[in-house]
Scaffold this motif. Structure first.
Motif, mmCIF file in Angstrom:
data_model
loop_
_atom_site.group_PDB
_atom_site.id
_atom_site.type_symbol
_atom_site.label_atom_id
_atom_site.label_comp_id
_atom_site.label_asym_id
_atom_site.label_seq_id
_atom_site.Cartn_x
_atom_site.Cartn_y
_atom_site.Cartn_z
ATOM 1 N N PRO A 42 15.354 15.969 45.622
ATOM 2 C CA PRO A 42 15.667 14.565 45.871
ATOM 3 C C PRO A 42 17.152 14.335 46.137
ATOM 4 N N SER A 43 17.440 13.224 46.746
ATOM 5 C CA SER A 43 18.813 12.812 46.985
ATOM 6 C C SER A 43 19.538 12.673 45.645
ATOM 7 N N GLY A 44 20.722 13.242 45.578
ATOM 8 C CA GLY A 44 21.520 13.144 44.362
ATOM 9 C C GLY A 44 21.233 14.223 43.339
ATOM 10 N N SER A 45 20.342 15.162 43.687
ATOM 11 C CA SER A 45 19.976 16.191 42.703
ATOM 12 C C SER A 45 21.056 17.266 42.570
ATOM 13 N N GLY A 46 22.002 17.307 43.515
ATOM 14 C CA GLY A 46 23.104 18.261 43.397
ATOM 15 C C GLY A 46 23.086 19.381 44.431
ATOM 16 N N LYS A 47 22.237 19.253 45.445
ATOM 17 C CA LYS A 47 22.094 20.322 46.447
ATOM 18 C C LYS A 47 23.411 20.612 47.164
ATOM 19 N N THR A 48 24.026 19.552 47.678
ATOM 20 C CA THR A 48 25.265 19.742 48.437
ATOM 21 C C THR A 48 26.374 20.240 47.517
ATOM 22 N N THR A 49 26.432 19.707 46.320
ATOM 23 C CA THR A 49 27.453 20.143 45.368
ATOM 24 C C THR A 49 27.280 21.631 45.061
ATOM 25 N N SER A 88 33.076 11.913 34.534
ATOM 26 C CA SER A 88 32.040 11.919 33.490
ATOM 27 C C SER A 88 30.644 12.205 34.049
ATOM 28 N N LEU A 89 30.544 12.385 35.364
ATOM 29 C CA LEU A 89 29.229 12.627 35.975
ATOM 30 C C LEU A 89 28.913 14.129 35.998
ATOM 31 N N HIS A 90 27.956 14.509 35.180
ATOM 32 C CA HIS A 90 27.569 15.920 35.084
ATOM 33 C C HIS A 90 26.518 16.199 36.159
#
Ligand SMILES: Nc1ncnc2c1ncn2[C@@H]1O[C@H](COP(=O)(O)OP(=O)(O)OP(=O)(O)O)[C@@H](O)[C@H]1O
Ligand SMILES: [Mg+2]
Length: 121
Positions: free
Chosen positions: A35-42, A13-15
């Motif tokens: 920022p951390s968690g912004s989706g860079k690595t994804t 459920s995490l978009h």
């Protein structure tokens, strides 16, 4: 040329990626900050086919492999400034702003970019 169109990625459920559009010209080095968690690595993992996008398309033409477009993620702003042809600022799964390192670091247009740079510098 790397072309990303309306790329979405969810984990259950995490978009995480919310419709990334990006074109990278031949031979360019693009550095992604945010920022951390912004989706860079994804995002990077989707480009490298280490993750399967939930929807959207990633096109990487044969020349990209020969002439070496490159997308890198970093928390090192000095590296971003020195290495990038173009810097992309991501926040909460979206590209907020992109531009030449000089423009992003000395004259960001978006408030969110400004806040991020003030926070880390
Ligand atoms: N395999 C996964 N399964 C579930 N959630 C994931 C997975 N990978 C990443 N996430 C979540 O996706 C969101 C984005 O993570 P991501 O690692 O892409 O961020 P990031 O911008 O690279 O952060 P950082 O700067 O800390 O490296 C986070 O909420 C993270 O917990
Ligand atoms: Mg990361």
């Amino acid at each position: 040329m790397i072309k990303v169109k309306n790329l979405h990625k969810s984990f259950d459920s995490l978009h995480v990626l919310k419709g990334i559009d990006l074109e990278i010209e031949q031979g360019k080095v693009v550095v992604v900050i945010g920022p951390s968690g912004s989706g860079k690595t994804t995002f990077l993992r989707c480009l490298n086919i280490l993750e399967t996008p939930t929807s959207g398309t990633v096109e990487i033409d044969a020349k990209a492999l020969d002439f070496g477009e490159m997308v890198v993620v970093t928390h090192e702003m000095r590296f971003a400034r020195e290495a990038a042809d173009e810097v992309i600022f991501m926040d909460q799964g979206n590209i907020i702003e992109r531009g030449k390192p000089e423009a992003i670091f000395t004259n960001p247009k978006e408030e969110r970019t400004r806040r991020f740079l003030n926070m880390i510098q």
